[in-house]
Motif scaffolding. Structure first.
Motif, PDB file in Angstrom:
ATOM      1  N   PRO A  83       0.812  -1.217   0.000  1.00  0.00           N
ATOM      2  CA  PRO A  83       0.000   0.000   0.000  1.00  0.00           C
ATOM      3  C   PRO A  83       0.847   1.270   0.000  1.00  0.00           C
ATOM      4  O   PRO A  83       0.436   2.293  -0.527  1.00  0.00           O
ATOM      5  N   GLY A 120      -4.655  -0.794  -5.106  1.00  0.00           N
ATOM      6  CA  GLY A 120      -4.064  -0.534  -3.795  1.00  0.00           C
ATOM      7  C   GLY A 120      -2.571  -0.758  -3.694  1.00  0.00           C
ATOM      8  O   GLY A 120      -1.981  -0.564  -2.642  1.00  0.00           O
ATOM      9  N   ARG A 164       0.294   2.934  -4.178  1.00  0.00           N
ATOM     10  CA  ARG A 164      -0.417   4.177  -4.491  1.00  0.00           C
ATOM     11  C   ARG A 164       0.089   5.355  -3.657  1.00  0.00           C
ATOM     12  O   ARG A 164      -0.249   6.488  -3.920  1.00  0.00           O
ATOM     13  N   ASP A 182      -1.482  -1.460   6.241  1.00  0.00           N
ATOM     14  CA  ASP A 182      -2.652  -2.269   5.900  1.00  0.00           C
ATOM     15  C   ASP A 182      -3.793  -1.359   5.468  1.00  0.00           C
ATOM     16  O   ASP A 182      -4.098  -0.367   6.147  1.00  0.00           O
ATOM     17  N   PRO A 183      -4.432  -1.681   4.334  1.00  0.00           N
ATOM     18  CA  PRO A 183      -5.545  -0.855   3.852  1.00  0.00           C
ATOM     19  C   PRO A 183      -6.709  -0.852   4.842  1.00  0.00           C
ATOM     20  O   PRO A 183      -6.998  -1.864   5.483  1.00  0.00           O
ATOM     21  N   GLY A 198     -10.367   3.697   2.701  1.00  0.00           N
ATOM     22  CA  GLY A 198      -9.326   4.125   1.769  1.00  0.00           C
ATOM     23  C   GLY A 198      -8.054   4.579   2.451  1.00  0.00           C
ATOM     24  O   GLY A 198      -7.034   4.779   1.796  1.00  0.00           O
ATOM     25  N   ILE A 230      -4.970   4.051   5.496  1.00  0.00           N
ATOM     26  CA  ILE A 230      -4.074   2.939   5.811  1.00  0.00           C
ATOM     27  C   ILE A 230      -3.748   2.943   7.299  1.00  0.00           C
ATOM     28  O   ILE A 230      -3.762   3.983   7.953  1.00  0.00           O
TER      29      ILE A 230
END
Length: 111
Positions: A13, A34, A37, A62-63, A67, A69
């Motif tokens: 991520p 994801g 980005r 971790d997402p 949206g 993290i």
């Protein structure tokens, strides 16, 4: 001959941080959804990588469902990072170092 089997899907991520395993990922024109980005930069816009800072491999991103993290590292408190508000102007970044290509991030980008 055996049929190929996809055993796991890993995304980053945040570029240069530890990978995370996901159950599924959409395939988008620019890669897995994801994946990479976001990136870390110094104040001048130069990307910070594991080559310069090997300890980045210890940080997990971790997402989150909204949206954002969640950042975690052994021995440290977790940190949730929200999706930033879109900016009116592009932010100059240097993924390969100053003067070595790259460009800006478009308004509304989360990098």
């Amino acid at each position: 001959m055996l049929d190929p089997v996809l055993a796991a899907v890993h995304i980053h991520p945040v570029r240069s941080l530890a990978a995370c395993t996901v159950g599924e990922a959409a395939v988008e024109p620019w890669g897995l959804g994801g994946d990479r980005r976001r990136m870390l930069t110094d104040a001048g816009g130069t990307v910070i990588t594991q080559r310069q800072q090997p300890r980045l491999a210890l940080i997990h991103a971790d997402p989150l469902p909204d949206g954002g993290i969640n950042l975690s590292e052994p021995g440290s408190a977790e940190l949730d990072v929200e999706v930033p508000e879109p900016q009116e102007t592009a932010v100059a970044v240097h993924p390969f170092g100053p003067g070595r290509g790259g460009g800006g991030c478009a308004p509304g980008s989360t990098r």
